[in-house]
Scaffold this active site. Sequence first.
Site, PDB file in Angstrom:
ATOM      1  N   SER A  37      -4.787   4.644  -1.497  1.00  0.00           N
ATOM      2  CA  SER A  37      -3.368   4.532  -1.854  1.00  0.00           C
ATOM      3  C   SER A  37      -3.161   4.138  -3.316  1.00  0.00           C
ATOM      4  O   SER A  37      -2.323   3.294  -3.639  1.00  0.00           O
ATOM      5  CB  SER A  37      -2.657   3.552  -0.917  1.00  0.00           C
TER       6      SER A  37
ATOM      7  N   GLU B 212     -13.604   2.706  -0.912  1.00  0.00           N
ATOM      8  CA  GLU B 212     -12.339   3.079  -0.307  1.00  0.00           C
ATOM      9  C   GLU B 212     -12.166   2.307   1.002  1.00  0.00           C
ATOM     10  O   GLU B 212     -12.770   2.666   2.016  1.00  0.00           O
ATOM     11  CB  GLU B 212     -12.272   4.582  -0.055  1.00  0.00           C
TER      12      GLU B 212
ATOM     13  N   HIS C  20     -17.189  10.693   2.259  1.00  0.00           N
ATOM     14  CA  HIS C  20     -15.812  10.216   2.351  1.00  0.00           C
ATOM     15  C   HIS C  20     -15.552   9.731   3.763  1.00  0.00           C
ATOM     16  O   HIS C  20     -16.104  10.256   4.740  1.00  0.00           O
ATOM     17  CB  HIS C  20     -14.844  11.344   1.985  1.00  0.00           C
TER      18      HIS C  20
ATOM     19  N   GLU D 103     -13.244  10.198   5.743  1.00  0.00           N
ATOM     20  CA  GLU D 103     -12.770  11.227   6.652  1.00  0.00           C
ATOM     21  C   GLU D 103     -13.930  12.085   7.164  1.00  0.00           C
ATOM     22  O   GLU D 103     -13.886  12.597   8.288  1.00  0.00           O
ATOM     23  CB  GLU D 103     -11.701  12.079   5.970  1.00  0.00           C
TER      24      GLU D 103
ATOM     25  N   GLY E 294      -4.147   6.672   2.452  1.00  0.00           N
ATOM     26  CA  GLY E 294      -2.984   7.404   2.930  1.00  0.00           C
ATOM     27  C   GLY E 294      -1.945   6.560   3.649  1.00  0.00           C
ATOM     28  O   GLY E 294      -0.981   7.097   4.182  1.00  0.00           O
TER      29      GLY E 294
ATOM     30  N   ASN F  42      -8.925  13.961  -5.338  1.00  0.00           N
ATOM     31  CA  ASN F  42      -9.421  14.603  -4.116  1.00  0.00           C
ATOM     32  C   ASN F  42      -8.248  15.315  -3.460  1.00  0.00           C
ATOM     33  O   ASN F  42      -7.399  14.684  -2.833  1.00  0.00           O
ATOM     34  CB  ASN F  42     -10.011  13.537  -3.180  1.00  0.00           C
TER      35      ASN F  42
ATOM     36  N   LYS G 297      -8.298  17.241  -0.977  1.00  0.00           N
ATOM     37  CA  LYS G 297      -8.500  17.360   0.466  1.00  0.00           C
ATOM     38  C   LYS G 297      -8.166  18.793   0.926  1.00  0.00           C
ATOM     39  O   LYS G 297      -8.425  19.747   0.197  1.00  0.00           O
ATOM     40  CB  LYS G 297      -7.706  16.286   1.202  1.00  0.00           C
TER      41      LYS G 297
END
Length: 245
Positions: free
Chosen positions: A205, A160, A93, A95, A166, A8, A10
């Site tokens: 991560s 996730e 996702h 985010e 991250g 991904n 992003k």
Amino acid sequence: MRQLIAGNWKMNGLVADSLSLARAVADAAPGLACDLLVCPPATVIRPVAEALAGSVVAVGGQDCHTHANGAHTGDVSAAMLRDAGAAWVILGHSERRTDHGETDTLVRAKVAAAVGAGLTPIVCVGELEAERLAGREQEVVGRQIRGSLPEDFAGVVAYEPVWAIGTGRTPTEADVAAMHGFIRAELVAHLGERGQSVRILYGGSVKPSNAAALMAVPEVGGALVGGASLVAADFLAIARATHGG
């Protein structure tokens, strides 16, 4: 089933850098014992797809709208992703759920739109740190699975833990095993026998130093890779850490 390593990218990558990264991945892909997918920003899907044509590396988008067209300024439909060369799409996702307020109901509608356009969806689920600390991780993930996946779902699920994305932090292998086992049981309960064949990716991560241990965890069908997918050597090292990779 072969494990899937999905990158991904992003909101990263102009055309030149994206093409360089895609070609580096494609050059090293033959012989790897896993499936490879890269999901670049919508603006570079077409040139990346053209660069990867004929290779074993698939291309996907990072989101799609629920409608095929219409007055939706700034949005991209599943049909547009398909037209640009994508065959997959990441949906739900964390985010998107956090930054854009996406609900399970909306993600479910996007899944239907993606499938209708011929895309394979990767649906993300996962808990916030506060939810895990409160012991609610299974409650949260179970609700997301039931709410986000239609009963005829035939795509991929990605777990996730939001607090690991991250941050450089990862759950223990025991935690990953417990959650992936729970997700498998939820998929079977929700989808019936078809739930046994849905790949469950781990995301959060993932990096070369922990990939082998994570890929060896039962019910881990691959990885959804964020930051490490922007460095070809790191992404390929993760791919080589898959079963037989």
